[in-house]
Design a protein around this motif. Structure first.
Motif, PDB file in Angstrom:
ATOM      1  N   TRP A  45       1.458 -11.073  -7.876  1.00  0.00           N
ATOM      2  CA  TRP A  45       0.522 -10.326  -8.708  1.00  0.00           C
ATOM      3  C   TRP A  45       0.945  -8.876  -8.734  1.00  0.00           C
ATOM      4  CZ3 TRP A  45      -3.193 -11.734 -11.975  1.00  0.00           C
ATOM      5  CH2 TRP A  45      -4.044 -10.749 -12.444  1.00  0.00           C
ATOM      6  N   PRO A  46       0.897  -8.198  -9.843  1.00  0.00           N
ATOM      7  CA  PRO A  46       0.426  -8.611 -11.159  1.00  0.00           C
ATOM      8  C   PRO A  46       1.402  -9.579 -11.838  1.00  0.00           C
ATOM      9  CG  PRO A  46       1.278  -6.363 -11.243  1.00  0.00           C
ATOM     10  CD  PRO A  46       1.337  -6.797  -9.811  1.00  0.00           C
ATOM     11  N   THR A  93      11.784  -1.303  -5.336  1.00  0.00           N
ATOM     12  CA  THR A  93      11.703  -2.753  -5.141  1.00  0.00           C
ATOM     13  C   THR A  93      10.275  -3.261  -5.255  1.00  0.00           C
ATOM     14  OG1 THR A  93      13.579  -2.571  -3.631  1.00  0.00           O
ATOM     15  CG2 THR A  93      12.366  -4.654  -3.630  1.00  0.00           C
ATOM     16  N   LEU A  94       9.362  -2.636  -4.507  1.00  0.00           N
ATOM     17  CA  LEU A  94       7.957  -3.029  -4.503  1.00  0.00           C
ATOM     18  C   LEU A  94       7.115  -1.858  -4.975  1.00  0.00           C
ATOM     19  CD1 LEU A  94       7.807  -4.781  -1.001  1.00  0.00           C
ATOM     20  CD2 LEU A  94       8.287  -5.817  -3.231  1.00  0.00           C
ATOM     21  N   HIS A  95       6.110  -2.156  -5.773  1.00  0.00           N
ATOM     22  CA  HIS A  95       5.225  -1.121  -6.295  1.00  0.00           C
ATOM     23  C   HIS A  95       3.901  -1.148  -5.554  1.00  0.00           C
ATOM     24  CE1 HIS A  95       7.408  -1.188 -10.457  1.00  0.00           C
ATOM     25  NE2 HIS A  95       8.232  -1.026  -9.446  1.00  0.00           N
ATOM     26  N   ASP A  96       3.233   0.004  -5.537  1.00  0.00           N
ATOM     27  CA  ASP A  96       1.904   0.094  -4.951  1.00  0.00           C
ATOM     28  C   ASP A  96       0.995  -0.942  -5.607  1.00  0.00           C
ATOM     29  OD1 ASP A  96      -0.179   1.194  -3.379  1.00  0.00           O
ATOM     30  OD2 ASP A  96      -0.800   2.485  -5.038  1.00  0.00           O
ATOM     31  N   ARG A  97       0.279  -1.689  -4.792  1.00  0.00           N
ATOM     32  CA  ARG A  97      -0.693  -2.722  -5.195  1.00  0.00           C
ATOM     33  C   ARG A  97      -0.036  -4.054  -5.577  1.00  0.00           C
ATOM     34  NH1 ARG A  97      -4.089  -1.219  -2.265  1.00  0.00           N
ATOM     35  NH2 ARG A  97      -5.543  -2.692  -3.117  1.00  0.00           N
ATOM     36  N   ILE A 124       5.048  -2.778   5.469  1.00  0.00           N
ATOM     37  CA  ILE A 124       6.074  -3.617   4.856  1.00  0.00           C
ATOM     38  C   ILE A 124       7.305  -2.741   4.644  1.00  0.00           C
ATOM     39  CG2 ILE A 124       5.140  -3.230   2.544  1.00  0.00           C
ATOM     40  CD1 ILE A 124       6.018  -6.127   1.888  1.00  0.00           C
ATOM     41  N   LYS A 125       8.422  -3.153   5.248  1.00  0.00           N
ATOM     42  CA  LYS A 125       9.668  -2.374   5.185  1.00  0.00           C
ATOM     43  C   LYS A 125      10.850  -3.331   5.163  1.00  0.00           C
ATOM     44  CE  LYS A 125       7.330   1.440   5.899  1.00  0.00           C
ATOM     45  NZ  LYS A 125       6.879   2.192   4.773  1.00  0.00           N
ATOM     46  N   ASP A 132       0.844  -1.190   0.000  1.00  0.00           N
ATOM     47  CA  ASP A 132       0.000   0.000   0.000  1.00  0.00           C
ATOM     48  C   ASP A 132       0.880   1.241   0.000  1.00  0.00           C
ATOM     49  OD1 ASP A 132      -2.143   1.743   0.190  1.00  0.00           O
ATOM     50  OD2 ASP A 132      -2.407   1.446   2.343  1.00  0.00           O
ATOM     51  N   GLY A 133       1.068   1.852  -1.162  1.00  0.00           N
ATOM     52  CA  GLY A 133       1.821   3.087  -1.247  1.00  0.00           C
ATOM     53  C   GLY A 133       3.201   2.910  -1.863  1.00  0.00           C
ATOM     54  N   PRO A 134       3.911   4.024  -2.012  1.00  0.00           N
ATOM     55  CA  PRO A 134       5.190   4.032  -2.727  1.00  0.00           C
ATOM     56  C   PRO A 134       6.431   3.890  -1.834  1.00  0.00           C
ATOM     57  CG  PRO A 134       4.487   6.271  -2.391  1.00  0.00           C
ATOM     58  CD  PRO A 134       3.403   5.382  -1.803  1.00  0.00           C
ATOM     59  N   SER A 135       6.285   3.552  -0.559  1.00  0.00           N
ATOM     60  CA  SER A 135       7.423   3.605   0.362  1.00  0.00           C
ATOM     61  C   SER A 135       8.517   2.589   0.064  1.00  0.00           C
ATOM     62  CB  SER A 135       6.964   3.431   1.805  1.00  0.00           C
ATOM     63  OG  SER A 135       6.547   2.104   2.048  1.00  0.00           O
TER      64      SER A 135
END
Length: 187
Positions: free
Chosen positions: A177-178, A44-48, A80-81, A37-40
């Motif tokens: 996912w995606p 590495t990880l994208h929102d959604r 998530i960090k 949830d979000g851009p933090s």
């Protein structure tokens, strides 16, 4: 014939209850889905992004530096960090360089800090352990320091303080996912 049909329903009911019980056990104690949830955690990880949380890995060993973890930030919200600091360590970021106990540590998961490399805020925000809530000199036993990869846009230990091992839900490393982002992430 009616008795045979009744026995068949009883067997199907038993099978369904066993399946639901197993699903409950797996979900509660082994694995669970989470949605970023979000851009933090960019890049590495994208929102959604949807990921699997491994809830049992930390029953056998403590978190390691650069693990991506899910933890209870509040009673209503999980974050998530990335684990940066471990018990007994002093952590500081000076001029965009991470220092653990005074020694520089490479963060290969962070983008290079040049103007055309990224499309997100790459400000890293310098700090030292003494400046975060709690005013610690070293990270106490049973705690870790976590940061988002997108340091300019992340609510992490710099604001909420150190994270207790009891708050950690588990480790995550699989984006499922995606479909075009299916991959293992982490150091």
């Amino acid at each position: 014939m009616a008795k045979k049909k009744k026995n068949e329903w009883v067997e199907w009911t038993k099978a369904l209850l066993v399946a639901l019980g197993l699903a409950f056990i797996v979900r509660m104690f082994l694995f669970a889905p989470i949605i970023v949830d979000g851009p933090s955690m960019l890049p590495t990880l994208h929102d959604r992004d949807q990921m699997i949380v491994n809830k049992f890995s930390y029953y056998f060993h403590d978190p390691e530096r650069f693990d991506i973890v899910v933890f209870h930030a509040s009673s209503q919200k999980d974050f998530i960090k990335r684990v940066i600091g471990l018990p007994g360590e002093h952590v500081a970021v000076i001029d965009d360089v991470l220092y653990i106990d005074g020694d520089p540590v490479e963060e290969n998961f962070l983008p290079e800090n040049d103007s055309d490399a990224n499309t997100f805020d790459s400000v890293r925000n310098d700090f030292s352990l003494e400046e975060i809530p709690g005013n610690y000199e070293v990270i106490p036993e049973g705690h870790v320091l976590v940061l988002g990869d997108n340091r300019g846009n992340s609510t992490d230990s710099r604001m909420i303080g150190l994270i207790s091992m009891d708050q950690i839900v588990g480790k995550t490393s699989l984006i499922y996912w995606p479909f075009d982002r299916i991959q293992f992430v982490g150091e």
